[in-house]
Design an enzyme around this catalytic site. Sequence first.
Site, PDB file in Angstrom:
ATOM      1  CG  LEU A  20      -2.266  -0.706   1.114  1.00 53.20           C
ATOM      2  CD1 LEU A  20      -2.966  -0.719   2.465  1.00 53.20           C
ATOM      3  CD2 LEU A  20      -3.147  -0.042   0.066  1.00 53.20           C
ATOM      4  CB  THR A  38      11.002   6.870   5.156  1.00 56.55           C
ATOM      5  OG1 THR A  38       9.999   6.020   5.728  1.00 56.55           O
ATOM      6  CG2 THR A  38      10.700   8.325   5.459  1.00 56.55           C
ATOM      7  CG  ASP A  64      16.727   1.941  11.946  1.00 60.69           C
ATOM      8  OD1 ASP A  64      15.549   1.714  12.291  1.00 60.69           O
ATOM      9  OD2 ASP A  64      17.701   1.336  12.436  1.00 60.69           O
ATOM     10  CG  ASN A  91       2.277   1.904   4.674  1.00 59.47           C
ATOM     11  OD1 ASN A  91       1.199   1.311   4.748  1.00 59.47           O
ATOM     12  ND2 ASN A  91       3.291   1.457   3.933  1.00 59.47           N
ATOM     13  CB  SER A 142      -4.322   0.314  12.440  1.00 59.40           C
ATOM     14  OG  SER A 142      -4.514  -0.717  13.365  1.00 59.40           O
ATOM     15  CE1 TYR A 156       0.943  -6.417  11.212  1.00 62.24           C
ATOM     16  CE2 TYR A 156      -1.366  -7.035  11.474  1.00 62.24           C
ATOM     17  CZ  TYR A 156      -0.385  -6.308  10.823  1.00 62.24           C
ATOM     18  OH  TYR A 156      -0.725  -5.462   9.797  1.00 62.24           O
ATOM     19  CE  LYS A 160      -0.283  -2.839  11.816  1.00 60.95           C
ATOM     20  NZ  LYS A 160       0.332  -1.636  11.208  1.00 60.95           N
ATOM     21  CB  THR A 191       0.495  -6.028  -0.821  1.00 63.39           C
ATOM     22  OG1 THR A 191       0.316  -6.572   0.496  1.00 63.39           O
ATOM     23  CG2 THR A 191      -0.512  -4.905  -1.037  1.00 63.39           C
TER      24      THR A 191
END
Length: 285
Positions: A20, A38, A64, A91, A142, A156, A160, A191
């Site tokens: 994304l 970035t 970083d 993101n 998120s 994970y 989030k 993706t």
Amino acid sequence: MTFPADRPATWFVTGTSRGLGLELVKQVLERGDNVAATTRSTERLLAALGDGADTTRLLPLAVDLRDDTAVAQAVRQTTERFGGLDVVVNNAGYGFLAAVEDTTARDVRDMLDVQVAGVWNVLRATLPVLREQRSGHVVNVSSVLGLTSVPGWGLYCAGKYALEGLSEALAGEVAGFGVGVTVVEPGYFRTDFLTTDSLALPDATSGAYPEIAEMVENHLKLQGNQPGDPVRGARLMIEKVVTGDDSLRLVLGSDSHAYATAKVQALQATLDASARTASASDFPA
């Protein structure tokens, strides 16, 4: 936030070499806006954009996000190059699939450093700019797994869920400065999120959770069949910012909507069931 109409807007986007994030950069550049993008590898970002992309308004930055000094420098480079900052999109991130018991201390630190501490570093560097100009928009990407939890995704989800809490508090803090906050909650998008390039797995497992091992195999097989279209998803994210929509959440994907709806229904059932007993822990009136 009032999106600038008399000049190109400037976007600061993290995690841009795939998924994304990459699609967002493509579409923002096509709009004629400026993008500071970035990534861990600017070479991979430029290769992914291809020779046909107009990169005159692109500032690729190898950063970083765990390094607050490096993040602050990237933001300074952005404002010096483009003269300001309008939209910040957090993101960057990756998936991790394992049972809680099989998750090591290093796994936890690595995930939370990116998903939580990295976002905080970006916010500390960008909010003074947005607050001073009394305008801007923060978009925190998120997941539906920031609203509901699934076995195997404990780490994970933890990252989030933290991002969700941070975003809700932030929205209240910065509203008076004309800064909007959006939390994006995608489901499964087509993706490379479910490839071994993006999905982290434990080095070893106890073998005590065969259902999690089966889930890993099924998820790897799902690659290429996810229902979410990243082109449409990025377009909806941009549209929400450009139109100045100040609602906190943007749910992306029919699967995300279904999972979130089930969580709300389960929570409502719990609240209904405990309505009479919740006050039993209060001091007597």
